[in-house]
Structure formats: structure tokens, C-alpha cells
Design a protein around this motif. Sequence first.
Motif, short mmCIF file in Angstrom:
data_model
loop_
_atom_site.label_atom_id
_atom_site.label_comp_id
_atom_site.label_asym_id
_atom_site.label_seq_id
_atom_site.Cartn_x
_atom_site.Cartn_y
_atom_site.Cartn_z
N GLY A 157 0.81 -1.21 0.00
CA GLY A 157 0.00 0.00 0.00
C GLY A 157 0.84 1.26 0.00
O GLY A 157 0.53 2.24 -0.69
N VAL A 158 1.93 1.24 0.77
CA VAL A 158 2.85 2.38 0.78
C VAL A 158 3.43 2.60 -0.61
O VAL A 158 3.54 3.74 -1.10
CB VAL A 158 3.98 2.16 1.81
N PHE A 159 3.79 1.50 -1.27
CA PHE A 159 4.32 1.58 -2.62
C PHE A 159 3.29 2.22 -3.57
O PHE A 159 3.63 3.09 -4.38
CB PHE A 159 4.70 0.19 -3.12
N GLY A 160 2.03 1.81 -3.44
CA GLY A 160 0.97 2.39 -4.26
C GLY A 160 0.80 3.87 -4.02
O GLY A 160 0.63 4.66 -4.96
N ALA A 161 0.86 4.27 -2.73
CA ALA A 161 0.72 5.68 -2.39
C ALA A 161 1.86 6.51 -2.99
O ALA A 161 1.63 7.60 -3.53
CB ALA A 161 0.70 5.86 -0.87
N VAL A 162 3.07 5.99 -2.90
CA VAL A 162 4.24 6.70 -3.45
C VAL A 162 4.12 6.84 -4.97
O VAL A 162 4.46 7.89 -5.54
CB VAL A 162 5.54 5.97 -3.07
N MET A 163 3.62 5.81 -5.63
CA MET A 163 3.48 5.85 -7.07
C MET A 163 2.48 6.92 -7.53
O MET A 163 2.65 7.55 -8.57
CB MET A 163 3.04 4.48 -7.60
N GLY A 164 1.43 7.11 -6.70
CA GLY A 164 0.34 7.99 -7.16
C GLY A 164 0.28 9.35 -6.53
O GLY A 164 -0.52 10.19 -6.94
N MET A 165 1.10 9.63 -5.51
CA MET A 165 0.98 10.90 -4.80
C MET A 165 1.44 12.08 -5.65
O MET A 165 2.23 11.93 -6.58
CB MET A 165 1.76 10.87 -3.49
N ALA A 166 0.89 13.25 -5.31
CA ALA A 166 1.34 14.50 -5.92
C ALA A 166 1.36 15.54 -4.81
O ALA A 166 0.38 16.24 -4.56
CB ALA A 166 0.41 14.92 -7.04
N GLN A 167 2.49 15.60 -4.11
CA GLN A 167 2.64 16.49 -2.97
C GLN A 167 3.76 17.48 -3.23
O GLN A 167 4.52 17.35 -4.21
CB GLN A 167 2.94 15.68 -1.70
N VAL A 168 3.88 18.47 -2.37
CA VAL A 168 4.92 19.49 -2.51
C VAL A 168 6.30 18.84 -2.52
O VAL A 168 7.18 19.24 -3.30
CB VAL A 168 4.81 20.52 -1.38
N TRP A 169 6.48 17.83 -1.68
CA TRP A 169 7.80 17.22 -1.53
C TRP A 169 8.11 16.19 -2.62
O TRP A 169 9.27 15.95 -2.93
CB TRP A 169 7.90 16.52 -0.17
N PHE A 170 7.07 15.59 -3.17
CA PHE A 170 7.33 14.48 -4.11
C PHE A 170 6.11 14.25 -5.00
O PHE A 170 4.98 14.30 -4.53
CB PHE A 170 7.65 13.20 -3.34
N ILE A 171 6.35 14.01 -6.26
CA ILE A 171 5.30 13.63 -7.21
C ILE A 171 5.65 12.25 -7.75
O ILE A 171 6.73 12.04 -8.29
CB ILE A 171 5.19 14.64 -8.37
N GLY A 172 4.74 11.30 -7.58
CA GLY A 172 5.00 9.92 -7.95
C GLY A 172 5.07 9.70 -9.45
O GLY A 172 4.58 10.53 -10.23
N GLY A 220 -2.87 9.03 -5.02
CA GLY A 220 -2.22 8.21 -4.00
C GLY A 220 -3.20 7.41 -3.17
O GLY A 220 -2.93 6.25 -2.84
N PHE A 221 -4.34 8.01 -2.81
CA PHE A 221 -5.31 7.30 -1.98
C PHE A 221 -5.90 6.08 -2.68
O PHE A 221 -5.89 4.98 -2.12
CB PHE A 221 -6.42 8.25 -1.53
N PRO A 222 -6.43 6.21 -3.91
CA PRO A 222 -6.97 5.01 -4.56
C PRO A 222 -5.92 3.95 -4.84
O PRO A 222 -6.21 2.74 -4.73
CB PRO A 222 -7.61 5.55 -5.85
N LEU A 223 -4.71 4.36 -5.21
CA LEU A 223 -3.66 3.37 -5.48
C LEU A 223 -3.21 2.68 -4.19
O LEU A 223 -2.97 1.46 -4.17
CB LEU A 223 -2.46 4.02 -6.17
N ALA A 224 -3.12 3.43 -3.11
CA ALA A 224 -2.75 2.82 -1.83
C ALA A 224 -3.78 1.79 -1.42
O ALA A 224 -3.44 0.68 -0.98
CB ALA A 224 -2.63 3.91 -0.75
N PHE A 225 -5.05 2.14 -1.55
CA PHE A 225 -6.13 1.20 -1.20
C PHE A 225 -6.08 -0.03 -2.10
O PHE A 225 -6.16 -1.16 -1.62
CB PHE A 225 -7.49 1.90 -1.34
N ALA A 226 -5.95 0.19 -3.41
CA ALA A 226 -5.98 -0.93 -4.36
C ALA A 226 -4.80 -1.88 -4.14
O ALA A 226 -4.98 -3.11 -4.12
CB ALA A 226 -5.98 -0.39 -5.79
N PHE A 227 -3.60 -1.34 -4.00
CA PHE A 227 -2.42 -2.18 -3.78
C PHE A 227 -2.56 -2.98 -2.48
O PHE A 227 -2.23 -4.18 -2.44
CB PHE A 227 -1.16 -1.33 -3.74
N ALA A 228 -3.03 -2.31 -1.43
CA ALA A 228 -3.17 -3.01 -0.14
C ALA A 228 -4.27 -4.07 -0.22
O ALA A 228 -4.09 -5.19 0.27
CB ALA A 228 -3.49 -2.00 0.96
N PHE A 229 -5.39 -3.73 -0.83
CA PHE A 229 -6.53 -4.65 -0.91
C PHE A 229 -6.17 -5.92 -1.67
O PHE A 229 -6.39 -7.04 -1.18
CB PHE A 229 -7.70 -3.93 -1.60
#
Length: 527
Positions: free
Chosen positions: A471-486, A502-511
Motif C-alpha cells: 500500500g505504501v508503494f501504491g501511495a508513493v506511485m500515485g501521490m502529488a505532494q509538494v515534496w514528491f510527485i510519484g 495516491g489514496f486510490p492506489l494505496a487502497f488498491a495495492f493493499a486490498f
Amino acid sequence: MGVEKHLYDVEGHSPTGTDLEDKGLPVYAYEDGAVPGESFVAGDGLYHKLQRFVGKYGVEQRGIERVPEDERTDTNLAKAGTMWLAANMVVSSFAIGALGIAVFHLGFVDAILTTLFINLLGILPVCFFSTFGPVFGLRQMVLSRFFFGWWGVKIIAIFNILACVGWSSVNVIVGAQLLNAVNNDVPGYAGIIIIAAATFLVTLFGYKVVHYYEFYSWIPSFIIFLIVLGEFAHSGAFVNLPMHSGNAEAGSVLSYAASVFGFATGWTSYAADYTVYQPRTVSRLKTFGWTWIGLIFPLLFTEMLGVAVATAMTFDPETFEPTNSYAKNYEQSGVGGLLAAVLFPPLGDFGRFCLVVLALSIIANNCPNIYSVGLSLQVLGRWTQAVPRFLWTFVGTLVYCAIAIPGYSHFESVLENFMLVIGYWLAIYEGISLPEHFIFKKGFSGYDPAIYMSPHLLPPGIAAVVAFCFGVFGAVMGMAQVWFIGPIGKHIGIPGYGGDIGFPLAFAFAFVSYCVLRSVEKSKFRR
């Protein structure tokens, strides 16, 4: 009650006596793992003396121990709603709505639609897990042992502690800024201490006083927001900003949706904490319904009001410099400045009073954070459970004040960006807990609450921890934040800004990973 009692080990916290025996002072627990209230004061140790002392003043003595059915006497189901009504009828919710215009540059209609549909989705886990409290009499982090296992839940508890302390710091800084905007003679640290002390006083006494405070505290905040609505409507400053299209619009909608979803679903990890004293016989549908009403009304009202007021901000099309009081105040003082632009010119000193009330609404916003942080700390180990909840509440208050006071002047934006980054953990939590409940436990009948303190009977947690990493991997792939864009997020929206999925990818990867791994784990360990 008709249930057999067993020795309860205070130091080892083993209600059934299956894990640690003959250590510490013996008091009684029921066979089903529930611990009666008298157990906390029946002894001569320091723990019991302290519990007896605070009990004289009405302080809640129970921590994460299971609540016996005969002590679940909170029959006012409306409190399941007013708890969240007060916690969300606050300036922080208004600020979320303003982001849609001020940061993500959406039009009015698309910002309103995003606010509506994402909130409807985001609050569902909070409503659902609120129904677990009456059924099992267990706190949310303790319930999470049935999803993540004895050891795995400690990781979840750490994230929850970071969320409780971090968002309390961010919120109290916002409140202190409002107080400073009203009166420059009130320094930031003084505003922080005022709000934090008031929050501690409420949460110190525990469940009943928290509910009592939240039952009424939303009313003045609601009245002030109605005044904001009336004054803004009378000003004629509203602008129906047009909806955009293309990649820029897609990226902006997704990133704003992530902010709205994170705020709405953020209460999931506390949900059952505020229904554990409700009788087991209450309707789960009614608990769900009251929680739903208590969440959806303030979130939609305050966030949509924030969207509307933010449309009044105007900027020079070439230099992007603010050209009216709304934009100038927001740039200088954030959401407090935006509210001041609405209230100060027409209302004068009364407008300043209104801002003080909204600043103090942060107390209602932080009460769930600071009450629940003590419960999360108790989940970390048997020794942390041996420390009474109210002491952990005090420690949590000191820690977030120690962060907020220097953060007020030096790293507020850093702190807020950090909190936004770790917020994805909630989607991962939901992506693991929901399939465990519906697929592997097949509903509420699949739980044995008596084993909540028995590590060797709970799920091993291996599948949950590995799925959490996915799930963390999914979040990193999809996030778009000031510090990092996946890598995936950067392909959405404008280059350099991206779109946050990041939220839908984190959920999907974890699920998906949890469903596969848990099937293997359950076939091998049979638990």
C-alpha cells in the motif's frame, strides 16, 4: 451478568489468564475478556491509588480494556452524531474547502461537486467502524488487532499517534493564528497554550465529558458560520468561477479530492473509541446513520462555504498579485485572513469576537485526537497499557505543544506537508481491514472478542504488514505532494504539479495484495 470471572493481571494485562499468570496484583475480569470498572481501583499499588484519586473527580479510569456489557449504558445514540458534528464544524474544515479555489484553481461548480461526492465516499469507513464499538466494547486500535495481529497493529498505532499529535499541532497553530489576527498582543505561543490547555481539560476526564462537550460546542461555531454566510452573501463578492477542462482540470480535481478525502476519512482510526459505551443491543443501522449525519452535514456546510468565500479572491492575470482584500488577507494570514475579510469591515469588534469563537472551535477539532492518542499509546506494549490513559493524554498534549510552539514561526508548512504525506496510511488501513471483515471473517460473527489480549490466538499479521508495504508503494506511485510527485501521479495534470491518485492506489495495492497473502496465511496458520 452470568459470565464467569477470572483473575486479571494489571501489570501483564491478560484478561483470560492465558498469556501471563501470577504477576502483578490480581483483580477480576470476565471470561469474555471484559474488565469491570472496579478492577482499576481494587489494589494497593501506585496504579490503583492513582486511579482511585482521579476517580473521585470523575476522570475516566478505563483505557483499552474491553467494556463489560453491563457498563455499556450510553443510550443516547445522537451523541454518535454530535461527536463528529462538533469535530468538523470548525475552521479547519472551512480551510479545506478554500483550498479548492486558492490552491487547486478549480471553478465553483466543479469544486462543489468534488466536495460533495468525495465526502460521501470518505465518511463511509468512519460510519462503518463506529458500529463496532457497541458490538464488541473495544477501541478502534484494539479492534485492529483482529486485522493486523498483535505485533502488526503496533505499526498502525504508531501511524495513528503521529496523526493525532501532528494534526493537533497543525490545528492549534491555525487557532493561535486566528487569535493573533484578532489581537496582535496575543503571541503565538500563548494562543497555542490556551487552546491546548482547554483541550486537555476536556479530554482528561474522558469519554463522558468529551461527548458532553461535543454535544453542545458545535452550536456557537454553526452560528458564526451562518453569520459568515450571511455577510458574504450580502457583500456581493461571490464569483461563479467557470469550470475548466483538459489535463489541468483533471489534475486539480484529483489533488483537491485527495485533500477532501483525507480529511473526511481521517476519523476512521478513532471511530469505535466513541461508541464503546453504547449497549450491544443498539441498532447498528442507527449508529451508522447518526454518525453519517454528524459527519456529512458539517463537512459539506463548512467546506462548501469555504469554496464560496474563496471565489471572491482576485489576482492580477499577469503578475498574479492579489488585487482585493480577500486575496491580500488570504496571502498574508491564510484562512484567518479570509474570514477577517468577510467579518471585520461590516461587523467591527463583533467580527473579531466571531473569529475568537472560531479559533476556540479548534478545541472540538482536537478532542478526538488527544483522547484517542492515549488509547493508541496503550496498544504499543503491556508496559504502555499499565500507564493510565489520562497520563498519556497529558504526555500527548505536552508533545504537540512542543511541536506547535516552534512550528508557529519556523516550520508550519513543513509540518503540514509531512502530515499530508503520511495521511495515505488511512487508505491502506481500510484496504486491509475491510477485506478481512467481509471476506475472511464473513461479518461480525467471525470475531471472538475474548482473545483481544492473546497474541497466539490473533491473526499472525504477516499478510497485513506485507500488504501495508504494498500500500505504501501504491501511495508513493500515485501521490502529488509538494515534496514528491510519484511516477504515475506526474502523468496527470500539468507537468510539475501532477494529479494526486495516491489514496486510490494505496487502497488498491493493499486490498489486492492482502486478499492473496491472507488466503495463504490463513490456510497455514488457521487463524
